[in-house]
Design an enzyme around this catalytic site. Structure first.
Site, PDB file in Angstrom:
ATOM      1  N   CYS A 258       6.821   9.171   3.368  1.00  0.00           N
ATOM      2  CA  CYS A 258       5.579   9.859   2.958  1.00  0.00           C
ATOM      3  C   CYS A 258       5.560  11.342   3.343  1.00  0.00           C
ATOM      4  O   CYS A 258       6.259  12.128   2.719  1.00  0.00           O
ATOM      5  CB  CYS A 258       4.375   9.100   3.459  1.00  0.00           C
ATOM      6  SG  CYS A 258       3.998   7.729   2.341  1.00  0.00           S
ATOM      7  N   HIS A 344       5.230   3.225   1.650  1.00  0.00           N
ATOM      8  CA  HIS A 344       5.338   2.641   2.985  1.00  0.00           C
ATOM      9  C   HIS A 344       6.091   1.309   2.976  1.00  0.00           C
ATOM     10  O   HIS A 344       5.486   0.251   2.754  1.00  0.00           O
ATOM     11  CB  HIS A 344       3.945   2.452   3.580  1.00  0.00           C
ATOM     12  CG  HIS A 344       3.313   3.738   3.987  1.00  0.00           C
ATOM     13  ND1 HIS A 344       3.497   4.304   5.237  1.00  0.00           N
ATOM     14  CD2 HIS A 344       2.519   4.596   3.313  1.00  0.00           C
ATOM     15  CE1 HIS A 344       2.829   5.447   5.306  1.00  0.00           C
ATOM     16  NE2 HIS A 344       2.228   5.647   4.146  1.00  0.00           N
ATOM     17  N   GLU A 346       7.048  -0.258   5.472  1.00  0.00           N
ATOM     18  CA  GLU A 346       6.637  -1.033   6.649  1.00  0.00           C
ATOM     19  C   GLU A 346       5.304  -1.752   6.423  1.00  0.00           C
ATOM     20  O   GLU A 346       4.743  -2.327   7.356  1.00  0.00           O
ATOM     21  CB  GLU A 346       6.507  -0.119   7.870  1.00  0.00           C
ATOM     22  CG  GLU A 346       5.222   0.669   7.992  1.00  0.00           C
ATOM     23  CD  GLU A 346       5.024   1.766   6.972  1.00  0.00           C
ATOM     24  OE1 GLU A 346       3.899   2.266   6.825  1.00  0.00           O
ATOM     25  OE2 GLU A 346       6.014   2.128   6.292  1.00  0.00           O
TER      26      GLU A 346
END
Length: 374
Positions: A258, A344, A346
């Site tokens: 990001c 993302h 994660e």
């Protein structure tokens, strides 16, 4: 609390448009920030504590917020980072055995002002058409002109450096000190679940503040470098951009997520721009151009990198593209062990389609280590 009379509240947008609602609880309050929306149906606690949302008024498009309570382990940082909450139906009660508090208790503990009973469908539709903008939420409904004057003083997100507001003040460690690999992470708004994903792949992480020098990071002799997510405009992060250039020059693997993705692009001479209303949710479709496979991803960003400049850069290859608007969602350097994504991997909760990117990072590290040993 749920049976007490709640106060009238409003949302005043920078262009003068007003939406109405009621305060959560019976508190008076006022909060300023850039209004944005997230389309995820779960994960509100993680959203509220995500450093990337610092300074933003969060509109949740899911109709019910708070119905599964909160759990102290389900946070992405040590405190709430959003500036305020706007929702349709706020649930004061919750029905999840794993919860340890209600959402109202969590908000009160963090002193966050929230309003509910808002026509969020109309508000989100308006933001989609007119773009993200500054706004104020307040129970001071009779003082519209005064709120307008205060709102006019709130700086625009464009050009705003916010990493310093959320970054660690000094280096710290995460994971098992006896792990096989050492990762130096530049914290410009890092999420806890990123650290968990690195650590569970046999890594010991040293997290450095946003303005850490490359010499300090390199002195730890890491096997690879990581540049985190974070809030605000990437272009003012001149220290991080210079540090990224030096990371890249080492030939050690570098991975960015990001804001980290944008910093890596800027380090390669590719500019960024503020999007009309950004990407925020847990169901954004991505195409991996290297494999031809689609991915459903969690996203949270209001800036993107310039696609034309990326395509023209001889050192950069576009690896992922957002299927809704064709924005660049991932890049890699052709002759370096450097890659980044604008989403993302994660995600928690959220889709895990992109978790392989962490494995890819460690495969790179292993490959470099093997070459250096041989």
């Amino acid at each position: 609390m749920k049976y007490q009379a709640r106060k009238k509240a409003l949302i005043l947008l920078a262009d003068g448009t007003i939406f109405y609602g009621k305060s959560v609880g019976d508190k008076d309050g006022t909060a300023f920030g850039e209004v944005c929306f997230n389309t995820g149906m779960t994960g509100y606690q993680e959203i509220f504590t995500d450093p990337s949302y610092y300074g933003q008024l969060m509109v949740t498009t899911n109709a019910h917020i708070g119905n599964y309570g909160t759990n102290e382990d389900e946070v992405e940082s040590e405190s709430i980072k959003i500036a305020g909450l706007i929702c349709r139906n706020f649930s004061y009660d919750y029905s999840r055995p794993a919860a340890d508090a209600s959402l109202q208790e969590f908000l009160d503990k963090n002193n966050l002002f929230a309003i509910s009973d808002v026509d969020t469908r109309a508000l989100v539709s308006y933001i989609r058409d007119h773009g993200a903008m500054n706004a104020v939420i307040s129970t001071d409904v009779e003082n519209v002109e005064g709120l307008k004057k205060q709102l006019a003083e709130v700086p625009s997100m464009e050009g705003l450096e916010l990493a310093s507001k959320v970054s660690a003040k000094k280096p710290y460690f995460f994971g098992d000190e006896n792990a096989t690999y050492k990762i130096a992470a530049l914290d410009i708004g890092i999420k806890k679940n990123i650290l968990r994903n690195l650590a569970k792949r046999d890594a010991y992480i040293k997290v450095f503040p946003y303005n850490a020098s490359f010499l300090d990071m390199a002195a730890w002799n890491p096997d690879g470098y990581f540049i985190s997510n974070g809030p605000g405009d990437p272009e003012p992060l001149t220290d991080a951009i210079e540090t990224a250039k030096k990371m890249i020059a080492t030939d050690k693997p570098v991975f960015g997520i990001c804001l980290g993705h944008q910093v890596i692009a800027l380090a390669n001479g590719i500019s960024t721009y503020k999007m009309h209303n950004g990407h925020r949710g847990i169901n954004h479709p991505i195409i991996n151009l290297l494999t031809g496979k689609g991915e459903i991803t969690s996203q949270n960003h209001g800036f993107a990198i310039n696609r034309e400049e990326t395509e023209a850069n001889p050192d950069i290859e576009i690896t992922h593209v957002h299927l809704n608007d064709q924005t660049v969602a991932g890049i890699r350097m052709k002759d370096k062990n450097v890659f980044s994504v604008q989403y993302h991997p994660e995600a928690s909760p959220g889709p895990h389609d992109a978790e392989y990117l962490f494995d890819q990072f460690f495969e790179m590290i292993k490959s470099v280590d093997t070459v250096s040993v041989s």
